[in-house]
Design an enzyme around this catalytic site. Structure first.
Site, PDB file in Angstrom:
ATOM      1  N   HIS A  43       0.794  -0.874  -0.069  1.00  0.00           N
ATOM      2  CA  HIS A  43       0.046   0.137   0.093  1.00  0.00           C
ATOM      3  C   HIS A  43       0.992   1.205  -0.090  1.00  0.00           C
ATOM      4  O   HIS A  43       1.190   1.902   1.005  1.00  0.00           O
ATOM      5  CB  HIS A  43      -0.902  -0.001   1.322  1.00  0.00           C
ATOM      6  CG  HIS A  43      -1.983   0.933   1.180  1.00  0.00           C
ATOM      7  ND1 HIS A  43      -3.208   0.782   1.845  1.00  0.00           N
ATOM      8  CD2 HIS A  43      -1.989   2.280   0.784  1.00  0.00           C
ATOM      9  CE1 HIS A  43      -3.936   1.787   1.577  1.00  0.00           C
ATOM     10  NE2 HIS A  43      -3.380   2.751   1.165  1.00  0.00           N
ATOM     11  N   GLU A  70      -2.579  -1.476  -3.365  1.00  0.00           N
ATOM     12  CA  GLU A  70      -3.458  -0.766  -2.822  1.00  0.00           C
ATOM     13  C   GLU A  70      -3.047   0.637  -2.606  1.00  0.00           C
ATOM     14  O   GLU A  70      -1.922   0.869  -2.266  1.00  0.00           O
ATOM     15  CB  GLU A  70      -3.980  -1.299  -1.357  1.00  0.00           C
ATOM     16  CG  GLU A  70      -4.298  -2.918  -1.108  1.00  0.00           C
ATOM     17  CD  GLU A  70      -4.769  -3.026   0.158  1.00  0.00           C
ATOM     18  OE1 GLU A  70      -4.375  -2.587   1.048  1.00  0.00           O
ATOM     19  OE2 GLU A  70      -5.528  -4.359   0.398  1.00  0.00           O
ATOM     20  N   HIS A 190      -8.241  -5.742   6.528  1.00  0.00           N
ATOM     21  CA  HIS A 190      -7.836  -4.656   7.938  1.00  0.00           C
ATOM     22  C   HIS A 190      -8.099  -5.367   9.038  1.00  0.00           C
ATOM     23  O   HIS A 190      -9.226  -5.542   9.436  1.00  0.00           O
ATOM     24  CB  HIS A 190      -8.845  -3.519   7.516  1.00  0.00           C
ATOM     25  CG  HIS A 190      -8.000  -2.324   8.207  1.00  0.00           C
ATOM     26  ND1 HIS A 190      -6.800  -1.404   7.666  1.00  0.00           N
ATOM     27  CD2 HIS A 190      -7.907  -1.998   9.356  1.00  0.00           C
ATOM     28  CE1 HIS A 190      -6.494  -0.551   8.480  1.00  0.00           C
ATOM     29  NE2 HIS A 190      -7.162  -0.798   9.514  1.00  0.00           N
TER      30      HIS A 190
HETATM   31  C1  LIG Z   1      -6.615  -1.048   2.636  1.00  0.00           C
HETATM   32  C2  LIG Z   1      -6.015  -1.712   4.216  1.00  0.00           C
HETATM   33  O1  LIG Z   1      -6.750  -1.938   5.000  1.00  0.00           O
HETATM   34  C3  LIG Z   1      -4.558  -1.768   4.177  1.00  0.00           C
HETATM   35  O2  LIG Z   1      -3.788  -1.372   3.142  1.00  0.00           O
HETATM   36  C4  LIG Z   1      -4.058  -1.034   5.471  1.00  0.00           C
HETATM   37  O3  LIG Z   1      -4.536   0.416   5.041  1.00  0.00           O
HETATM   38  C5  LIG Z   1      -2.674  -1.176   5.554  1.00  0.00           C
HETATM   39  O4  LIG Z   1      -2.031   0.194   5.574  1.00  0.00           O
HETATM   40  P1  LIG Z   1      -0.868   0.644   6.638  1.00  0.00           P
HETATM   41  O5  LIG Z   1       0.030  -0.605   6.682  1.00  0.00           O
HETATM   42  O6  LIG Z   1      -0.444   1.805   6.350  1.00  0.00           O
HETATM   43  O7  LIG Z   1      -1.666   0.604   8.083  1.00  0.00           O
HETATM   44  N1  LIG Z   2      -6.306  -4.507   2.654  1.00  0.00           N
HETATM   45  C1  LIG Z   2      -6.005  -5.147   3.883  1.00  0.00           C
HETATM   46  C2  LIG Z   2      -4.339  -5.104   4.005  1.00  0.00           C
HETATM   47  O1  LIG Z   2      -3.765  -5.127   3.130  1.00  0.00           O
HETATM   48  C3  LIG Z   2      -3.751  -5.377   5.333  1.00  0.00           C
HETATM   49  O2  LIG Z   2      -4.331  -4.713   6.471  1.00  0.00           O
HETATM   50  P1  LIG Z   2      -3.858  -5.069   7.946  1.00  0.00           P
HETATM   51  O3  LIG Z   2      -4.082  -6.431   8.081  1.00  0.00           O
HETATM   52  O4  LIG Z   2      -2.510  -4.295   7.975  1.00  0.00           O
HETATM   53  O5  LIG Z   2      -4.838  -4.295   8.878  1.00  0.00           O
END
Ligand SMILES: CC(=O)[C@@H](O)[C@H](O)COP(=O)(O)O
Ligand SMILES: NCC(=O)COP(=O)(O)O
Length: 237
Positions: A43, A70, A190
């Site tokens: 992300h 993402e 998430h």
């Molecule tokens: C969309 C989602 O839920 C994940 O990509 C989450 O946002 C992780 O991002 P961070 O690792 O920056 O918290």
């Molecule tokens: N789309 C969710 C993700 O990539 C990871 O979310 P998290 O497990 O770090 O909260």
């Protein structure tokens, strides 16, 4: 089968802490796949607090499972995705200063923008998923913007799981049934972890993929990365 896509953002967080290249993000991604991960998720955020745009280009060269990028579809992000051509892109309506993802798309209000963006990305051969809250009306809106899949935002489920898991999962089951009826693929992510993952998997119809990062990397500090990935995969059996 529900696939596990490991989000390696937090590997980059640790790497950036010293300004060097340890841990090496590319090597960790290779190892995650060797340990059984069925996808790699990143992300890249506008401030590059963890995953940098350079990482995404480097990872594209080595990811052999599914690469899922993402992010908020800013012009820079769209260019990155078009350059890299991952198997999947997941569009997330994050504000640039958000500490983490904290909401799904308003697929009704942003119908035109999402439709135009999604068609542009699909023309480049990338599967598109959009991050949505477990609300049936948002899923209905998602079906009208040409997306291939939705990713159900599971923070509310995770927060409510220990108090009352039946209550916590109820909106997600309704949203998933609506998505199936409308022909949308279903991802989720998430705050998923070793406590709440199996119940989600066993109760959410048609769950194609979970992307998990924060909790999995935290668990790996205690159990080791290979063992942790195996533990998460066992929750998805
Ligand atoms: C969309 C989602 O839920 C994940 O990509 C989450 O946002 C992780 O991002 P961070 O690792 O920056 O918290
Ligand atoms: N789309 C969710 C993700 O990539 C990871 O979310 P998290 O497990 O770090 O909260």
């Amino acid at each position: 089968m529900t696939k596990l896509s490991v989000n390696i953002n937090k590997i980059a967080t640790l790497r950036n802490a010293r300004g060097g290249d340890r841990p090496n993000v590319v090597q960790v991604a290779k190892d995650c796949e060797r340990f059984g991960a069925q996808g790699i998720t990143v992300h890249p955020r506008p401030d590059e607090r963890h995953i940098r745009y350079r990482d995404v280009y480097d990872l594209k060269e080595i990811v052999t499972t599914e690469f899922n990028i993402e992010g908020n579809p800013t012009p820079d992000f769209i260019k990155l995705v078009k350059d890299v051509k991952p198997e999947q892109v997941t569009l997330v309506p994050d504000a640039p200063d958000a500490i983490t993802s904290n909401a799904g798309w308003d697929t009704i209000r942003h119908k035109d923008f999402l439709t135009q963006t999604i068609l542009e990305l699909k023309e480049h051969g990338t599967r598109v998923s959009i991050f949505v809250d477990p609300k049936e009306e948002m899923v209905e809106g998602a079906a009208l913007v040409e997306t291939d899949r939705i990713e159900l935002y599971t923070e509310a489920y995770a927060k409510g799981y220990h108090a009352n898991r039946e209550q916590a999962i109820a909106p997600y089951i309704k949203a998933a049934h609506k998505a199936q009826a409308l022909g949308l693929g279903i991802n989720a992510g998430h705050d998923l972890d070793l406590d709440n993952l199996k119940y989600l998997k066993n109760n959410l119809p048609g769950l194609a993929e979970v992307s998990i990062g924060h909790a999995l990397i935290c668990d790996a500090l205690y159990f080791g990365l290979e063992n942790t990935i195996q533990l998460y995969l066992r929750q998805l059996k």
